[in-house]
Design a protein around this motif. Structure first.
Motif, mmCIF file in Angstrom:
data_model
loop_
_atom_site.group_PDB
_atom_site.id
_atom_site.type_symbol
_atom_site.label_atom_id
_atom_site.label_comp_id
_atom_site.label_asym_id
_atom_site.label_seq_id
_atom_site.Cartn_x
_atom_site.Cartn_y
_atom_site.Cartn_z
ATOM 1 N N GLU A 168 0.836 -1.185 0.000
ATOM 2 C CA GLU A 168 0.000 0.000 0.000
ATOM 3 C C GLU A 168 0.878 1.244 0.000
ATOM 4 N N GLU A 169 0.348 2.332 -0.525
ATOM 5 C CA GLU A 169 1.127 3.557 -0.649
ATOM 6 C C GLU A 169 0.975 4.487 0.547
ATOM 7 N N ALA A 170 -0.049 4.313 1.356
ATOM 8 C CA ALA A 170 -0.324 5.248 2.435
ATOM 9 C C ALA A 170 0.723 5.147 3.533
ATOM 10 N N ASP A 171 1.167 6.310 4.047
ATOM 11 C CA ASP A 171 2.046 6.309 5.206
ATOM 12 C C ASP A 171 1.190 6.223 6.472
ATOM 13 N N PHE A 172 1.827 6.144 7.639
ATOM 14 C CA PHE A 172 1.051 5.919 8.855
ATOM 15 C C PHE A 172 0.151 7.098 9.182
ATOM 16 N N ALA A 173 0.592 8.303 8.939
ATOM 17 C CA ALA A 173 -0.238 9.481 9.220
ATOM 18 C C ALA A 173 -1.531 9.427 8.414
ATOM 19 N N THR A 174 -1.425 9.024 7.149
ATOM 20 C CA THR A 174 -2.625 8.887 6.319
ATOM 21 C C THR A 174 -3.505 7.764 6.827
ATOM 22 N N LEU A 175 -2.896 6.640 7.168
ATOM 23 C CA LEU A 175 -3.636 5.512 7.722
ATOM 24 C C LEU A 175 -4.372 5.917 8.990
ATOM 25 N N TRP A 176 -3.711 6.691 9.843
ATOM 26 C CA TRP A 176 -4.292 7.155 11.098
ATOM 27 C C TRP A 176 -5.523 8.030 10.843
ATOM 28 N N ASP A 177 -5.419 8.921 9.885
ATOM 29 C CA ASP A 177 -6.555 9.782 9.535
ATOM 30 C C ASP A 177 -7.706 8.962 8.966
ATOM 31 N N GLN A 178 -7.389 8.004 8.117
ATOM 32 C CA GLN A 178 -8.429 7.159 7.527
ATOM 33 C C GLN A 178 -9.151 6.346 8.604
ATOM 34 N N PHE A 179 -8.392 5.836 9.557
ATOM 35 C CA PHE A 179 -8.984 5.069 10.651
ATOM 36 C C PHE A 179 -9.982 5.921 11.428
ATOM 37 N N GLN A 180 -9.614 7.146 11.722
ATOM 38 C CA GLN A 180 -10.507 8.021 12.480
ATOM 39 C C GLN A 180 -11.744 8.411 11.680
ATOM 40 N N ASP A 181 -11.642 8.384 10.353
ATOM 41 C CA ASP A 181 -12.789 8.713 9.509
ATOM 42 C C ASP A 181 -13.853 7.619 9.516
ATOM 43 N N VAL A 182 -13.445 6.352 9.703
ATOM 44 C CA VAL A 182 -14.392 5.241 9.539
ATOM 45 C C VAL A 182 -14.737 4.539 10.849
ATOM 46 N N VAL A 183 -14.022 4.836 11.935
ATOM 47 C CA VAL A 183 -14.274 4.173 13.213
ATOM 48 C C VAL A 183 -14.578 5.225 14.266
ATOM 49 N N ASP A 184 -15.567 4.940 15.109
ATOM 50 C CA ASP A 184 -15.929 5.845 16.203
ATOM 51 C C ASP A 184 -14.857 5.746 17.289
ATOM 52 N N THR A 185 -13.916 6.667 17.269
ATOM 53 C CA THR A 185 -12.779 6.582 18.189
ATOM 54 C C THR A 185 -13.194 6.695 19.651
ATOM 55 N N GLU A 186 -14.332 7.282 19.925
ATOM 56 C CA GLU A 186 -14.785 7.412 21.313
ATOM 57 C C GLU A 186 -15.148 6.063 21.927
ATOM 58 N N GLN A 187 -15.347 5.051 21.069
ATOM 59 C CA GLN A 187 -15.705 3.718 21.550
ATOM 60 C C GLN A 187 -14.544 2.728 21.509
ATOM 61 N N VAL A 188 -13.416 3.123 20.945
ATOM 62 C CA VAL A 188 -12.271 2.213 20.799
ATOM 63 C C VAL A 188 -11.679 1.904 22.173
ATOM 64 N N ARG A 189 -11.544 0.612 22.458
ATOM 65 C CA ARG A 189 -11.032 0.170 23.764
ATOM 66 C C ARG A 189 -9.579 -0.275 23.724
ATOM 67 N N ALA A 190 -9.092 -0.685 22.553
ATOM 68 C CA ALA A 190 -7.716 -1.184 22.476
ATOM 69 C C ALA A 190 -7.139 -0.909 21.098
ATOM 70 N N LEU A 191 -5.860 -0.523 21.088
ATOM 71 C CA LEU A 191 -5.128 -0.263 19.856
ATOM 72 C C LEU A 191 -3.823 -1.055 19.852
ATOM 73 N N VAL A 192 -3.484 -1.601 18.690
ATOM 74 C CA VAL A 192 -2.227 -2.308 18.482
ATOM 75 C C VAL A 192 -1.545 -1.664 17.277
ATOM 76 N N ILE A 193 -0.329 -1.146 17.478
ATOM 77 C CA ILE A 193 0.391 -0.483 16.393
ATOM 78 C C ILE A 193 1.420 -1.449 15.818
ATOM 79 N N GLY A 194 1.218 -1.816 14.547
ATOM 80 C CA GLY A 194 2.148 -2.703 13.863
ATOM 81 C C GLY A 194 3.212 -1.902 13.119
ATOM 82 N N PRO A 195 3.772 -2.437 12.034
ATOM 83 C CA PRO A 195 4.772 -1.687 11.269
ATOM 84 C C PRO A 195 4.234 -0.323 10.843
ATOM 85 N N TRP A 196 4.995 0.727 11.115
ATOM 86 C CA TRP A 196 4.529 2.094 10.872
ATOM 87 C C TRP A 196 5.307 2.790 9.760
#
Length: 319
Positions: free
Chosen positions: A43-71
């Protein structure tokens, strides 16, 4: 021979780990999984772009756990850039209770190459965090400074070289809710310069009054740890103890046998060891009814072409 080491977890913080794909369609409920975010190689997206995309599609106020893989994409970039995103956006994750930094296996990057950073800011930015796990080595920037965190219940450092300054900072921290602590000390070749003296405040008891599990693992000085554990006041409050993944030999085994009773434990983990069969059998008998985990001993390594080469013993995870 038993190998213990770096691996991806299927579950984290009691939740199944889910890695969203770019075109995965319907997503699970925000609070039902531990979200694993990674930069995929194709994929071409860097982590900052991935992070923004994640916040666009997931309700971050309900997220209970995050796992950060290769960045990173291409060259291994410092984790500091990801840390800045996590700290800046921490208010958007009020329900976050579990965070795992650098869920990376050797096929993706050796643990000794992970360019980590000071992890104190993210703990300070997430005062409600209950579980925190980190992979990395001291020679690549992994650091911690003394802090107070009232909510943290589980703390885990998986390292091929854990710096002594980090262990001393941990021993100088106030973590009144801490129940589980795992430290992988690693090798001096990769920044692992911690000593038994660095963990004396932990072993003395009282520092973490709710501690029920202690892992002092993956160490080149495992015999010294075993000797210290033999008279450590903290042992009385533990339910499980892990002295696995290191260079534990009969010297450390005898120290355990001559020390305080360990039969109040539910489990004593001695996997990846250099104990002889008779000593391991004696430990099992002395600790009953506690379960002692540990199979056959690892093999000493020596150069077969060098008659003067002394056998060497290795930790399970270093590079």
């Amino acid at each position: 021979m038993t190998y213990l080491g770096i691996r991806h977890f299927d579950r984290f913080h009691g939740l199944p780990v889910h890695t969203p794909a770019p075109s995965s369609g319907a997503l699970p409920a925000a609070g039902s999984v531990a979200w694993r975010l990674e930069c995929a190689y194709d994929e071409e997206a860097d982590f900052a772009t991935l992070w923004d995309q994640f916040q666009d599609v997931v309700d971050t106020e309900q997220v209970r756990a995050l796992v950060i893989g290769p960045w990173w994409r291409g060259d291994y970039t410092p984790f500091a850039e990801v840390m800045e995103l996590l700290v800046d956006d921490a208010p958007l994750f009020p329900a976050l209770r579990g965070l795992f930094l650098a869920d990376v296996v050797s096929e993706e990057c050796e643990v000794s190459w992970l360019r980590m950073c000071d992890v104190t800011p993210v703990l300070e930015a997430l005062p409600s965090l209950e579980e925190f796990a980190v992979r990395g080595c001291g020679q690549e920037g992994l650091a911690l400074y003394p802090l107070r965190h009232a909510s943290l219940r589980s703390l885990r450092f998986e390292s091929g070289g854990l710096p002594g300054r980090l262990v001393r900072a941990l021993a100088a921290s106030e973590l009144p809710a801490l129940e589980r602590l795992d430290l992988w000390f690693g090798s001096s070749w990769y920044g692992g310069d911690a000593t038994v003296e660095d963990i004396r405040p932990v072993l003395a008891g009282g520092l973490f009054p709710r501690l029920r599990h202690l892992g002092l693992q993956n160490s080149e000085f495992q015999d010294e740890i075993a000797t210290a554990v033999g008279s450590a006041p903290v042992v009385a409050q533990l339910e499980t103890l892990a002295l696995s993944m290191g260079t534990l030999s009969d010297t450390g085994g005898e120290a355990l046998l001559n020390g305080q009773p360990l039969n109040h434990l539910a489990t004593l983990d001695l996997r990846h060891h250099y104990l002889s069969g008779p000593v391991l059998d004696r430990i099992r008998a002395a600790c009953a009814p506690a379960v002692v985990e540990g199979g056959e001993a690892e093999e000493d390594w020596a150069d077969p072409d060098d008659e003067d080469d002394e056998p060497e013993r290795y930790v399970a995870v270093s590079e």
